[in-house]
Design an enzyme around this catalytic site. Sequence first.
Site, short mmCIF file in Angstrom:
data_model
loop_
_atom_site.label_atom_id
_atom_site.label_comp_id
_atom_site.label_asym_id
_atom_site.label_seq_id
_atom_site.Cartn_x
_atom_site.Cartn_y
_atom_site.Cartn_z
N ASP A 1 -13.35 12.82 0.35
CA ASP A 1 -12.72 13.29 -0.90
C ASP A 1 -13.70 14.07 -1.78
O ASP A 1 -14.85 14.32 -1.39
CB ASP A 1 -12.14 12.05 -1.62
CG ASP A 1 -10.81 12.32 -2.28
OD1 ASP A 1 -10.61 13.45 -2.74
OD2 ASP A 1 -9.99 11.39 -2.34
N ASP B 1 -2.71 16.45 -4.54
CA ASP B 1 -1.99 15.40 -3.81
C ASP B 1 -0.48 15.64 -3.80
O ASP B 1 0.11 16.00 -4.82
CB ASP B 1 -2.24 14.03 -4.46
CG ASP B 1 -3.67 13.56 -4.29
OD1 ASP B 1 -4.50 14.33 -3.80
OD2 ASP B 1 -3.94 12.41 -4.67
C1 GLA Z 1 -7.46 11.53 -3.91
C2 GLA Z 1 -6.95 12.04 -2.57
C3 GLA Z 1 -5.81 11.17 -2.09
C4 GLA Z 1 -6.29 9.73 -1.97
C5 GLA Z 1 -6.84 9.27 -3.31
C6 GLA Z 1 -7.47 7.88 -3.20
O1 GLA Z 1 -6.51 11.68 -4.91
O2 GLA Z 1 -6.55 13.39 -2.66
O3 GLA Z 1 -5.29 11.63 -0.86
O4 GLA Z 1 -7.26 9.64 -0.96
O5 GLA Z 1 -7.82 10.16 -3.81
O6 GLA Z 1 -7.94 7.41 -4.43
#
Ligand code: GLA
Length: 392
Positions: A119, A179
């Site tokens: 991430d 996301d």
């Molecule tokens: C980010 C990522 C998600 C997930 C969250 C976990 O938002 O883009 O896909 O992994 O972190 O906290």
Amino acid sequence: MGWDTYNAYGLDYNETIIATNAENLVNLGFRDLGYNVVIFDDAMTERNRSENGSLIENAAKFPSGLATIVDTLHRDGLYFGVYSSAGRFTCGGYPGSLGYETIDAEWWSSLGADYLKYDNCYNEGLSGTPKLSQDRYAAMSNALNSTSRQITYSLCNWGDDKPWEWASTISNSARMSGDIADTFDMPTSSCPCGPDEYYCQLPGYGCSVVNILGKASHITSKNQPGYWNDLDMLEVGNGGMDYEENKLHFSMWAAIKSPLIMGNKLDKLSPEDYAILLNPAVLAISQDPSGSAIQRRLVRQVDDTDEYGFGEVQVWSGSLNNSDQVVAFLNVANASRTMTFSLVDVFGGIRTTENAQKSWDLFDVWGNETVMANDVASQVLNGTLAVGNATG
Ligand code: GLA
């Protein structure tokens, strides 16, 4: 292809949840169709590192110990996916791996990891130019390559600094948007850039299927075997979209060659969700050896806008390895409609006139001969029909 904890469980998962979903990957036939990696997303560790700097597995979540859990996954023919951030902390506030690349890669390798989702939270300002991002992500690439395991490397930097222009040399996939949310086209302020924007500096979260597809349309040519644009997890099974919307979501993710990582509860699937996720024709398109994504050829405005102001139809198409053509017609408006397009529209204008002059046999990937019947899907899900009979 696989399954990830985050969309359905957030940070709140444990070994029982992992075991239930892993069993369903096997028993419902998902593993045998390719959904074979189980990704432990954010919050797999304790909130602090040990005195020697190592990550510590979360004892409350995994009382049996990760070694035992991973052995079971491997014994069942599943792969073990882990998660961290190229930052000081993960997005959930657990220890990140910036500056700890070697020690963390070694730890995951010793646990038997096969996949890393990496991430972008708390990145200490080390973004804003492609070089800053690439250097930060390359450090982990090098660390993974120095371990004794083959670990698939999946960047999750949300399209920041355009990874499609530099990540193919250091990774296997990269997220290209904020996301996903379980909605077909509802705009949210947390996902600030619209579907027409090629690049989004602060991509956020809560992005709809239509939003992500629009952004992906600009970069589909950047896919190649070994490096994939990741459109984020599949929401099929989570209840926010209807049958037609879920079919569109799944079909387009497959035809654009996004990784197909389910983010649902596999013990809560409806027969319709199950039949969507196992559609063999769509999975064959996803896994076509050419690895080539379909391209958006045309967007045409129509006069009935839906509640969020979308009123358009889209045509996408592209080639499979055997020269068959995948064609997708998207209706992003308010009403059912008959769509009429010429073959020149379908194949993308004069560049492909040869295709437009041929005659074609049509096969509907969502026709009755492909989709598992509802009663069969129900019987598989309630355990009264062996999966071999259903998918065979
Ligand atoms: C980010 C990522 C998600 C997930 C969250 C976990 O938002 O883009 O896909 O992994 O972190 O906290």
